[in-house]
Enzyme design. Structure first.
Site, mmCIF file in Angstrom:
data_model
loop_
_atom_site.group_PDB
_atom_site.id
_atom_site.type_symbol
_atom_site.label_atom_id
_atom_site.label_comp_id
_atom_site.label_asym_id
_atom_site.label_seq_id
_atom_site.Cartn_x
_atom_site.Cartn_y
_atom_site.Cartn_z
ATOM 1 N N GLY A 8 0.840 -1.189 0.000
ATOM 2 C CA GLY A 8 0.000 0.000 0.000
ATOM 3 C C GLY A 8 0.875 1.240 0.000
ATOM 4 N N VAL A 12 -0.222 6.638 4.261
ATOM 5 C CA VAL A 12 0.308 5.955 5.455
ATOM 6 C C VAL A 12 1.533 5.119 5.088
ATOM 7 C CG1 VAL A 12 -0.168 4.231 7.237
ATOM 8 C CG2 VAL A 12 -1.903 5.929 6.677
ATOM 9 N N ASP A 32 2.154 -1.877 -4.588
ATOM 10 C CA ASP A 32 0.785 -1.377 -4.708
ATOM 11 C C ASP A 32 0.215 -1.877 -6.032
ATOM 12 O OD1 ASP A 32 -0.694 1.295 -3.218
ATOM 13 O OD2 ASP A 32 -1.493 0.663 -5.158
ATOM 14 N N VAL A 117 -2.196 -2.901 9.344
ATOM 15 C CA VAL A 117 -2.588 -1.517 9.627
ATOM 16 C C VAL A 117 -3.992 -1.227 9.078
ATOM 17 C CG1 VAL A 117 -1.859 0.910 9.444
ATOM 18 C CG2 VAL A 117 -0.126 -0.890 9.461
ATOM 19 N N THR A 118 -4.466 -2.073 8.190
ATOM 20 C CA THR A 118 -5.772 -1.883 7.535
ATOM 21 C C THR A 118 -6.910 -1.871 8.562
ATOM 22 O OG1 THR A 118 -4.906 -3.056 5.607
ATOM 23 C CG2 THR A 118 -7.294 -2.827 5.754
ATOM 24 N N ASN A 119 -7.838 -0.932 8.395
ATOM 25 C CA ASN A 119 -8.999 -0.849 9.296
ATOM 26 C C ASN A 119 -10.186 -1.647 8.756
ATOM 27 O OD1 ASN A 119 -8.240 0.722 11.568
ATOM 28 N ND2 ASN A 119 -8.146 2.544 10.268
ATOM 29 N N HIS A 174 -9.083 -0.490 18.704
ATOM 30 C CA HIS A 174 -8.614 0.705 18.005
ATOM 31 C C HIS A 174 -9.838 1.407 17.431
ATOM 32 C CE1 HIS A 174 -6.060 3.390 15.786
ATOM 33 N NE2 HIS A 174 -6.509 2.966 14.617
#
Length: 307
Positions: A8, A12, A32, A117-119, A174
């Site tokens: 990615g 970020v 990416d 780190v992906t939400n 989180h």
């Protein structure tokens, strides 16, 4: 030289790559799906190399072959929620992205330590765990370092102290379900509960929980990336230097604090093996209840994972 892959190349991922390279921690590969994006950002960072005098290489690619044998793989890939999308919609899309990314990255770097780190973070990290079959010490998520940095900032703003004097602890889910530990959050060793009123402690906690939303409200399009990028780099540094530092990390909890089979931010000792230890603080009944309630909010999110 150590090798770090960042999946990615958005804000970020690119910020994390910049900080890791500037600290000379490792060669960085940005990967990416967008053609030209990782290559362009990597080249820009290499042009910066002679200014900042770092010696590591940053490369960009659309092909996981270039990520082969990485020591650490950071997964930032995923979409942000758009107007009209529910969290469940976001979960469905990002679950698909996470599944394909973890497969491709794992094939190229089966022995790496993985940082998600992906939400939504806690749910995505658990999904990666189930999908990958990785041992829990080599799979974690970044959220607690970021949340704790926001708590530290709020404390500094309130008391006028310096960041290096503050040790801050934000844990649990989180997001809105986050838990702060004011009793363990200190300025030069003194708990903030002794340095400010109950109302001020509450205000500091509230600002921490809403920290990400506060950034988004200012930016209007997009979300935070400087502090998340720095938080990723801090975790990568702890792993590559085998620092054994204890920080808030989205780690697998298996019985600690009376919580089972869950990924959530918890005090974690990081080193060359990834998660070296889950550190158990001596909590009051009230603090423990708040942490377990946060765990239940994560469990509710897991129930929405697509089959």
């Amino acid at each position: 030289m150590a090798k770090v892959t960042i999946v990615g190349a958005g804000n970020v991922g690119a910020t994390a790559a910049h900080i890791i390279a500037s600290k000379n921690l490792a060669d960085v590969v940005l990967v990416d799906v967008a053609e030209g994006l990782p290559q362009g950002k990597a080249l820009d960072m290499m042009h910066m190399r002679s200014v900042e005098k770092f010696t590591v290489n940053v490369t960009g690619t659309n092909d996981y072959e270039a990520t082969k044998d990485s020591d650490v793989v950071v997964i930032t890939a995923g979409i942000a929620r758009k107007p009209g999308m529910t969290r469940e919609d976001l979960l469905g899309v990002n679950a698909g992205i996470m599944s394909s990314v973890i497969d491709a990255a794992l094939e190229a770097s089966p022995n790496a330590v993985y940082i998600c780190v992906t939400n939504p973070l806690d749910v995505m990290t658990y999904l990666a765990y189930k999908k990958s079959g990785l041992p829990t010490n080599r799979l974690m998520g970044m959220g607690g370092v970021l949340d704790s940095s926001r708590l530290s900032f709020a404390v500094c703003e309130k008391l006028g102290c310096m960041p290096e004097d503050v040790v801050a602890w934000a844990l649990g889910a989180h997001g809105e379900g986050m838990v702060c530990w004011p009793r363990f959050t200190t300025v030069q060793g003194t708990p903030i509960t002794e340095l400010m009123s109950e109302d001020d402690v509450e205000a500091v906690v509230e600002r921490t929980v809403k920290g990400g939303a506060e950034v988004v409200a200012h930016l209007k399009t997009g979300s935070a990336y400087y502090a998340p990028g720095a938080s990723i780099a801090k975790m990568v540094e702890a792993i590559l230097t085998d620092s054994k530092e204890v920080m808030s990390v989205c780690s697998y909890i298996d019985g600690q604090y009376g919580i089972d089979d869950l990924y959530m931010n918890i005090p974690t000792r990081l080193g060359k093996n990834g998660v070296e230890e889950i550190v158990e603080f001596d909590l009051t009944d009230e603090e423990l209840a708040a942490l377990r309630a946060s765990a239940e909010s994560v469990r509710a999110g897991l129930a929405n994972l697509p089959e």
